[in-house]
Design a protein around this motif. Structure first.
Motif, mmCIF file in Angstrom:
data_model
loop_
_atom_site.group_PDB
_atom_site.id
_atom_site.type_symbol
_atom_site.label_atom_id
_atom_site.label_comp_id
_atom_site.label_asym_id
_atom_site.label_seq_id
_atom_site.Cartn_x
_atom_site.Cartn_y
_atom_site.Cartn_z
ATOM 1 N N TYR A 27 14.311 27.962 5.099
ATOM 2 C CA TYR A 27 14.587 28.349 3.615
ATOM 3 C C TYR A 27 15.351 26.786 3.149
ATOM 4 O O TYR A 27 14.955 26.810 2.231
ATOM 5 N N TYR A 30 12.773 24.672 2.587
ATOM 6 C CA TYR A 30 12.031 24.981 1.534
ATOM 7 C C TYR A 30 12.465 24.639 0.353
ATOM 8 O O TYR A 30 11.811 23.799 -0.695
ATOM 9 N N THR A 57 5.146 26.012 -0.662
ATOM 10 C CA THR A 57 4.249 27.023 -0.542
ATOM 11 C C THR A 57 4.241 27.759 0.944
ATOM 12 O O THR A 57 4.205 29.170 0.866
ATOM 13 N N GLU A 58 3.805 26.996 1.740
ATOM 14 C CA GLU A 58 3.741 27.572 3.051
ATOM 15 C C GLU A 58 5.002 27.943 3.698
ATOM 16 O O GLU A 58 5.186 29.062 4.128
ATOM 17 N N ALA A 60 7.353 29.259 2.065
ATOM 18 C CA ALA A 60 7.935 30.369 1.017
ATOM 19 C C ALA A 60 7.367 31.603 1.648
ATOM 20 O O ALA A 60 7.888 32.751 1.840
ATOM 21 N N THR A 61 6.073 31.632 2.407
ATOM 22 C CA THR A 61 5.292 32.712 3.004
ATOM 23 C C THR A 61 6.315 32.846 4.448
ATOM 24 O O THR A 61 6.264 33.886 4.667
ATOM 25 N N ALA A 62 6.502 31.848 5.144
ATOM 26 C CA ALA A 62 7.070 31.769 6.297
ATOM 27 C C ALA A 62 8.317 32.373 6.391
ATOM 28 O O ALA A 62 8.765 33.250 7.199
ATOM 29 N N ASP A 64 9.428 34.784 4.316
ATOM 30 C CA ASP A 64 9.335 36.256 4.387
ATOM 31 C C ASP A 64 8.884 36.753 5.497
ATOM 32 O O ASP A 64 9.337 37.826 5.937
ATOM 33 N N GLU A 65 8.046 36.097 6.368
ATOM 34 C CA GLU A 65 7.549 36.672 7.542
ATOM 35 C C GLU A 65 8.676 36.556 8.545
ATOM 36 O O GLU A 65 9.002 37.546 9.419
ATOM 37 N N GLU A 68 11.264 39.512 7.507
ATOM 38 C CA GLU A 68 10.602 40.717 7.930
ATOM 39 C C GLU A 68 10.629 41.278 9.358
ATOM 40 O O GLU A 68 10.714 42.090 9.934
ATOM 41 N N ARG A 139 5.026 29.103 14.000
ATOM 42 C CA ARG A 139 6.044 28.076 13.266
ATOM 43 C C ARG A 139 6.230 26.518 13.942
ATOM 44 O O ARG A 139 6.043 25.719 13.159
#
Length: 156
Positions: A27, A30, A57-58, A60-62, A64-65, A68, A139
C-alpha cells in the motif's frame, strides 16, 4: 464460528501478521507510485506517467487480494495510514524528486516488497498454506519483474 481450514490458529495468526507487512509495504508503494504518476516531469514524462499508472493500478488490485487473504485466515487486515506506517519498510516521499530518483525509489520499493513477501514463505510452508504461498509467488514475480524494468531505465 470457528475456522477449520486445516491450518492451526497460531499458524494462521503468524501468516496473517506476515501478510499484514506485505500489505503495508504494497500500500505504501501504491501511494508512492501514484504520487510519482501525478508529479513526474521531464523528458521521459509520458513514458513514466503511463508506466507508473500501470504499476499503481496493479498494486491497487494486489492490496485487495492480500487483505482478503488475511481475512480468509480469520484475522483483521490493517487498513489505516498509521497501521501501514508502523508495518511498512518503505519510506514515504514527502517532496517531489526528479524523475531519475523516482525510478530509483520505486526500484527499492519493489525490492523491499519482494523481500518482505519472501520472508513470509517459511510461515506459509510451516502451516501448509498453499493459497498464501501461491499469492506470495505471484507477488514476487510481479515485484521482481517491475524492479528489473525500472532498473533498466537507469542503465546508461
Amino acid at each position: 464460528m470457528e475456522i477449520d481450514i486445516g491450518i492451526p490458529q497460531d499458524d494462521r495468526k503468524a501468516i496473517a501478521a506476515g501478510l499484514s507487512r506485505v500489505l503495508a509495504d504494497s500500500y505504501t508503494l501504491y501511494l508512492k507510485t501514484h504520487n510519482f504518476h501525478w508529479n513526474v516531469t521531464g523528458p521521459m514524462f509520458n513514458t513514466l506517467h503511463l508506466m507508473f499508472e500501470g504499476q499503481y493500478t496493479e498494486l491497487a488490485t494486489a492490496v485487495d487480494e492480500i487483505a482478503e487473504r488475511i481475512r480468509a485466515l480469520g484475522e483483521t487486515a490493517p487498513g489505516t495510514y498509521s497501521a501501514f506506517a508502523k508495518l511498512s519498510q518503505i519510506e514515504e516521499e514527502e517532496g517531489v524528486p526528479p524523475a531519475k530518483e523516482m525510478i530509483e525509489q520505486l526500484v527499492r520499493g519493489h525490492e523491499t516488497v519482494a523481500r518482505t513477501a519472501r520472508s513470509v514463505f517459511p510461515l506459509a510452508e510451516k502451516g501448509g498454506d498453499e493459497p498464501t504461498a501461491d499469492l506470495l509467488t505471484q507477488r514476487l514475480q510481479i515485484h521482481e519483474k517491475t524492479a528489473w524494468m525500472l532498473r533498466s531505465l537507469l542503465a546508461e
